[in-house]
Design a protein around this motif. Structure first.
Motif, PDB file in Angstrom:
ATOM      1  N   UNK A 226       0.800  -1.228   0.000  1.00 24.38           N
ATOM      2  CA  UNK A 226       0.000   0.000   0.000  1.00 24.38           C
ATOM      3  C   UNK A 226       0.828   1.271   0.000  1.00 24.38           C
ATOM      4  N   UNK A 227       2.132   1.166   0.250  1.00 28.24           N
ATOM      5  CA  UNK A 227       2.982   2.344   0.236  1.00 28.24           C
ATOM      6  C   UNK A 227       3.202   2.934   1.619  1.00 28.24           C
ATOM      7  N   UNK A 228       4.132   3.888   1.695  1.00 25.91           N
ATOM      8  CA  UNK A 228       4.545   4.463   2.971  1.00 25.91           C
ATOM      9  C   UNK A 228       3.397   5.118   3.727  1.00 25.91           C
ATOM     10  N   UNK A 229       2.483   5.765   3.022  1.00 26.26           N
ATOM     11  CA  UNK A 229       1.417   6.491   3.705  1.00 26.26           C
ATOM     12  C   UNK A 229       0.389   5.566   4.357  1.00 26.26           C
ATOM     13  N   UNK A 230       0.511   4.264   4.117  1.00 28.30           N
ATOM     14  CA  UNK A 230      -0.381   3.330   4.805  1.00 28.30           C
ATOM     15  C   UNK A 230      -0.209   3.410   6.314  1.00 28.30           C
ATOM     16  N   UNK A 231       0.988   3.779   6.752  1.00 27.28           N
ATOM     17  CA  UNK A 231       1.236   3.914   8.184  1.00 27.28           C
ATOM     18  C   UNK A 231       0.553   5.156   8.747  1.00 27.28           C
ATOM     19  N   UNK A 232       0.198   6.077   7.885  1.00 33.43           N
ATOM     20  CA  UNK A 232      -0.333   7.363   8.324  1.00 33.43           C
ATOM     21  C   UNK A 232      -1.811   7.561   7.966  1.00 33.43           C
ATOM     22  N   UNK A 233      -2.264   6.963   6.870  1.00 34.06           N
ATOM     23  CA  UNK A 233      -3.617   7.213   6.397  1.00 34.06           C
ATOM     24  C   UNK A 233      -4.435   5.936   6.193  1.00 34.06           C
TER      25      UNK A 233
END
Length: 522
Positions: A226-233
């Motif tokens: 899902x990519x890096x922003x999966x940790x944030x969004x």
């Protein structure tokens, strides 16, 4: 400092010269992951992403996806240095009244802040800050990466599926924090055996002990897909926030979704005929710049005078840091929880990356839904109000990290270290070793150092020459000690160098796991 350690044992690390790339990291298997990326045609940034995630699995008490830090990049094609600050931030919902002072004196971890009731700023869910490392990696990969993001996380996922091997060194580190880890059920389940430190693998050839990092592997797989922003969004970030709040912390989905690492121009400075690039702002970069400015005024041609200049320059720089940045010291006996690695590829692109959970094992809290060990970035703040670095909600943390890109004649280097406030002492001396004394990587990493970290005493490696020690004692109260495997009396550096088209690298000589791994040449 008295010690019963051997006086005849010598430790040396071999440095290999190559036209291929080099990854120097505090865990050999993480360096191998980065080197394999270089072999596959990846950029230094690709190798850094792979190394970062792998070392978070293989050395989980030092760093990981739930931590923060900073990196320096060198782009060879443009001759440009770029700074990336992915430091942690306090949650917007943090309540200062939840951190009352105990009135009984100084706390016992990295910083001598006044003690908070229950040490909730040091350990437990309230100590958890908004993590930044994954967003920082995502941003630099999006701009400079060549290989698919998912391919770069594959080595970390594979290591997590297998589980980190608990050898003698891992068992020693876990044993040092057993009591603290036992206070969180999920941390105890991951690291301990029946509330005690784990069985050591390799004591005999019959048994192998590994951590169960399967939940972490699943979470890393989510980040890969899902990519890096999966940790944030994404759902992954939501799970982390839910776990932290269930344990009494503040971290929210809104905190995560609002977070962005900062890619910016570096703090660049000239020093004699050399030039250095560091991360500015709330890092140790400004302290490094101040110390180098003080040292530039001194005669550095002889070692005794050079070390006197190091000591005086660092003392002046730390005095300014303590007054102006609000960072009021660190206990030299407390183990930090930071790692550093450096990369150079065959084209001359470089990365110097320092990442951390802050304390060893961070908050000693594991997110059960994700398997991630969480940071304790809130401890970076002074719990006393009315000071430059006082605890507050929605505030960037002040860090001691100091990755450095240096240029000296035909040579360029990417250095950094773990070790809390010891980092700046190491970086100023090693930068001078290269620029003032012409040392290569091998000489710079093996040369004895001193540590001046704002405390009342100067710590010197006892293998210094008598002339250097005598000169230091003229102006300072000096204690001597040796470099050891654990704990570290000095910072633990890792670095790479490029001299024309030849690349080299090295790690702290006493680090039993650390290595520089070479990309095989065509």
């Amino acid at each position: 400092m008295s010690s019963s350690l051997s006086r005849t044992m010598q430790t040396h690390k071999v440095v290999i010269e190559t036209k291929g790339g080099v990854v120097a990291a505090q865990h050999r298997l993480a360096a191998e992951a980065g080197a394999e990326v270089l072999r596959a045609g990846g950029d230094a940034v690709d190798a850094a992403v792979a190394t970062s995630f792998a070392i978070g699995v293989l050395e989980p008490w030092m760093s990981g996806p739930a931590g923060g830090g900073a990196m320096m990049l060198w782009r060879a094609d443009k001759g440009e240095a770029i700074a990336v600050n992915y430091g942690m931030k306090s949650p917007a919902g943090l309540k200062i009244e939840d951190f009352p002072l105990s009135g009984v004196g100084v706390a016992g971890d990295l910083f001598p802040w006044e003690q908070v009731v229950g040490n909730v700023n040091v350990q437990g869910a309230k100590a958890i800050a908004v993590p930044g490392v994954v967003d920082g990696l995502g941003q630099v990969h999006e701009r400079f990466g060549r290989m698919p993001w998912a391919d770069l996380l594959a080595p970390a996922i594979a290591h997590a599926r297998e589980g980190m091997l608990v050898d003698w060194y891992a068992a020693l580190i876990i044993a040092s924090s057993t009591r603290a880890l036992s206070e969180d059920a999920d941390a105890a389940a991951l690291f301990l055996e029946d509330g005690q430190w784990p069985t050591i693998s390799g004591w005999t050839a019959l048994a192998e002990k590994r951590l169960d990092q399967s939940r972490m592997a699943d979470s890393l797989d989510t980040l890969a897909r899902e990519g890096a922003r999966a940790l944030y969004e994404g759902d992954l970030g939501a799970a982390i926030a839910r776990d932290v709040q269930d344990k009494g912390g503040y971290l929210s989905r809104d905190d995560l979704s609002a977070y962005r690492a900062q890619m910016q121009a570096p703090l660049s400075l000239s020093y004699r005929d050399a030039r250095f690039h560091v991360v500015g702002g709330l890092t140790a970069g400004p302290t490094f710049a101040h110390a180098m400015g003080e040292m530039e005024q001194r005669d550095m041609r002889q070692k005794p005078e050079a070390f006197a200049a190091y000591a005086d320059g660092l003392e002046a720089a730390y005095a300014a840091r303590l007054e102006g940045m609000g960072d009021s010291g660190e206990s030299p006996a407390a183990p930090g929880c930071t790692t550093h690695f450096s990369v150079v590829d065959r084209e001359g692109n470089m990365v110097a990356q320092t990442q951390t959970l802050l304390s060893i094992f961070g908050s000693r809290v594991v997110s059960p839904s994700t398997g991630f060990l969480m940071n304790n970035g809130i401890m970076w703040f002074d719990p006393v109000q009315g000071r430059a670095n006082s605890l507050a909600a929605d505030k960037r943390c002040l860090m001691n990290v100091c990755p450095v890109i240096g240029e000296s004649g035909e040579r360029r280097f990417a250095f950094g270290a773990s070790g809390g406030r010891k980092i700046v002492s190491a970086m100023t001396q090693m930068a001078s070793f290269v620029t003032d004394f012409g040392m290569d990587v091998e000489a710079a990493f093996h040369h004895p150092r001193i540590d001046v970290s704002g405390g009342p005493k100067l710590v010197a490696d006892e293998t210094h020459s008598p002339e250097v020690l005598d000169r230091l004692r003229r102006d300072h109260e000096v204690v001597t000690t040796r470099r050891t495997v654990f704990p570290y009396a000095f910072a633990c550096p890792a670095g790479v160098m490029r001299d024309r088209d030849i690349n080299t690298g090295c790690t702290e000589i006493m680090s039993p796991w650390g290595d520089a791994v070479v990309e095989k040449e065509d």
